[in-house]
Design an enzyme around this catalytic site. Structure first.
Site, PDB file in Angstrom:
ATOM      1  CB  THR A  68      -0.093  -0.185   5.208  1.00 21.46           C
ATOM      2  OG1 THR A  68       1.201   0.185   4.507  1.00 21.46           O
ATOM      3  CG2 THR A  68      -0.730   0.369   5.189  1.00 21.46           C
ATOM      4  CB  ALA A  83      -0.326   0.009   1.012  1.00 24.24           C
ATOM      5  CB  SER A 120       6.621   0.836  -1.288  1.00 21.76           C
ATOM      6  OG  SER A 120       7.238  -0.168  -0.097  1.00 21.76           O
ATOM      7  N   GLY A 121       6.547  -0.529  -3.803  1.00 22.09           N
ATOM      8  CA  GLY A 121       6.495  -2.125  -4.847  1.00 22.09           C
ATOM      9  C   GLY A 121       7.263  -2.315  -4.759  1.00 22.09           C
ATOM     10  CG  HIS A 129      -4.575 -11.238   0.165  1.00 21.42           C
ATOM     11  ND1 HIS A 129      -5.694 -11.334   1.141  1.00 21.42           N
ATOM     12  CD2 HIS A 129      -4.375  -9.744   0.191  1.00 21.42           C
ATOM     13  CE1 HIS A 129      -5.729 -10.674   2.304  1.00 21.42           C
ATOM     14  NE2 HIS A 129      -4.693  -9.387   2.027  1.00 21.42           N
ATOM     15  CG  ASP A 130      -0.053  -8.150   1.357  1.00 22.58           C
ATOM     16  OD1 ASP A 130      -1.505  -8.551   1.956  1.00 22.58           O
ATOM     17  OD2 ASP A 130      -0.419  -6.966   0.939  1.00 22.58           O
ATOM     18  CB  THR A 131      -2.517 -11.469   3.920  1.00 18.87           C
ATOM     19  OG1 THR A 131      -2.945  -9.815   4.475  1.00 18.87           O
ATOM     20  CG2 THR A 131      -2.401 -12.319   5.783  1.00 18.87           C
TER      21      THR A 131
END
Length: 483
Positions: free
Chosen positions: A267, A13, A15-16, A244-246
């Protein structure tokens, strides 16, 4: 070294990154090839993501990854990001060039309030929970769909969540990966399919919901023009991961799922346990716990805690007040550690007032005034108050997760950026009375890499085997509870 290399695109959310991961039976190494900011933009109709700009940075990072890989090459690419947000496209069908109908809205945009009203007028949250198992969050995808401008929505024939959209641009294949689809509120848990009846009841066009795909499945090969732009050979595949990053982060938590809780802390603070069944009890509904899809069909029973957003937004406000000068976070946390915990208030970090961007210290002051407690008086005290409040929220949520999921939690694993915050890790151990193991920091990228590596044959085995590889290659830091 044995093994091979895959590339993980990890979009957060704020940075990438593009990360190259080398994986073999006894090897798990990552190198950050590119890192770039992810700054939202304010337009006339609200807060948006600059996704096209971020996609350009992704391509540049992948180009560098292929350049660095040499003769060994990149075997696969996987994409993960935050959940719930999406792009609307017209003409996006496999092999067709779809057109994005504007930059995707940011989940913190205030439009979601009218979507909540519209959805709950048609179906209350308790009934939704029986169908989708999701905690109430005002920005869940189904609320965002309901808040869309009908004129824009009528032009769209596909909606793709952020990682699915990036994968579509890379391959031309429009798919919805299951772990992220489970966060939309429109996935039917009974059979893992889109709940078309629910979409119809809420006035959401079913045509927006693309075919589903599971982690580890092939999305498609790089489009010819994309491969040429990246300097990549033909035939390199994009593989579905826990997008989903989680979901990716939980893959890389070196835990025994029957005796541990996890906190994926960035975040947001995603706090929960991994179970093999849905938990749709009245108690889970009352505690606002969510059931989200995990890799290999696992269920992530968790609750979203506001996370480090409150601290990072506070620091950004101080930096603006200082005329743009950077605040040294290490020095700030050291000063906070010197403040007695008893000298600062513990406030409810999940209060909705802390969700939008803005003046966090003023909001903390308002919360304290409403609850008859003294507000912090210095930057160090505000920081200590935020850390203590997060640690208490984490401790309370871990206890609830273990109770609801019937998991005997004897260890808490903190992964992600929060694993570097020594004060937060120690205070979470203190307030929970449970040992904390911190790390790996790059859990999301590691989980992304591992699912790809297993798909292309660099490693094999169960989710537990993948976690064993993490444990053997990435030693965590232990924090024991203090009196």
């Amino acid at each position: 070294m044995t093994g091979g290399t895959v590339a993980a695109v990890d979009l957060g959310a704020t940075s990438g990154r593009v990360i190259a991961g080398r994986v073999g039976p006894d090897t798990l190494e990552t190198v950050t090839v590119a890192r770039f900011p992810n700054e939202p933009v304010i337009a006339g109709d609200g807060l948006h993501w600059n996704l096209l700009g971020m996609y350009g940075a992704v391509l540049a990072g992948l180009r560098e990854a292929f350049a660095q890989a040499g003769a060994d090459g990149i075997r696969s690419i996987g994409v993960d990001s935050w959940a719930v947000d999406y792009g609307l496209l017209r003409g996006a069908r496999d092999g067709a060039e779809g057109r994005l109908l504007g930059e995707p809205f940011h989940y913190r945009d205030e439009r979601t309030a009218r979507g909540v009203e519209a959805v709950h007028a048609a179906m209350p949250h308790a009934e939704l929970y029986e169908r989708n198992g999701l905690q109430f969050l005002p920005f869940n995808t189904l609320y965002q769909f309901a808040a869309e401008d009908p004129a824009v929505r009528s032009l769209a024939d596909t909606a793709l969540l952020i990682p699915d959209l990036v994968a579509y641009w890379l391959t031309g294949s429009a798919r919805a990966e299951l772990t992220n689809a489970s966060t939309t509120g429109l996935l039917r848990w009974s059979d893992g399919r889109w709940d078309i009846a629910l979409a119809d009841a809420l006035g959401i066009p079913a045509r927006l919901l693309p075919p589903l795909i599971a982690p580890g499945e092939r999305i498609g090969a790089l489009r010819g023009e994309v491969a040429a732009a990246l300097g990549a050979p033909t035939g390199v595949d994009v593989t579905a991961v826990g997008s989903h990053d989680t979901a990716s982060a939980v893959v890389a938590v070196p835990m025994r799922a029957d005796a541990a809780a996890y906190i994926s802390c960035g975040t947001w603070g995603l706090v929960g346990v991994e179970v093999d069944r849905l938990v749709l009890t009245p108690e889970a509904l009352a505690a606002n716990f969510t059931n989200e899809g995990g890799v290999d069909g696992r269920v992530r029973l968790l609750h979203n805690v506001m996370g480090l957003w409150v601290l990072s937004e506070t620091v950004r406000g101080w930096e603006r007040a200082d005329g743009g000068g950077a605040v040294d976070l290490g020095e700030l946390l050291a000063a906070a550690a010197a403040v007695p915990a008893s000298a600062v208030p513990v406030f409810d970090v999940d209060d909705p007032r802390f969700l939008p961007p803005g003046d966090m210290p003023a909001r903390i002051d308002a919360w304290c005034a409403e609850h008859g407690v003294a507000a912090p008086g210095s930057r160090a005290e505000y920081t200590r108050s935020i850390v203590e409040s997060l640690a208490q929220a984490f401790a309370d949520t871990v206890a609830a997760a273990g109770r609801l999921g019937r998991v005997d939690v004897r260890t808490i694993h903190i992964v992600g950026g929060g694993a570097l915050n020594e004060l937060l890790c120690q205070r979470t151990a203190d307030r929970s009375g449970i040992p904390v193991l911190a790390g790996p920091v790059e859990a999301t990228a590691l989980g992304n890499v591992l699912v790809q590596a297993r798909a292309v044959g660099l490693v094999s085995g169960s989710l537990e085997s993948l976690r064993d590889l993490v444990a053997r290659t990435h030693a965590p830091r232990r924090y024991l509870p203090r009196a």
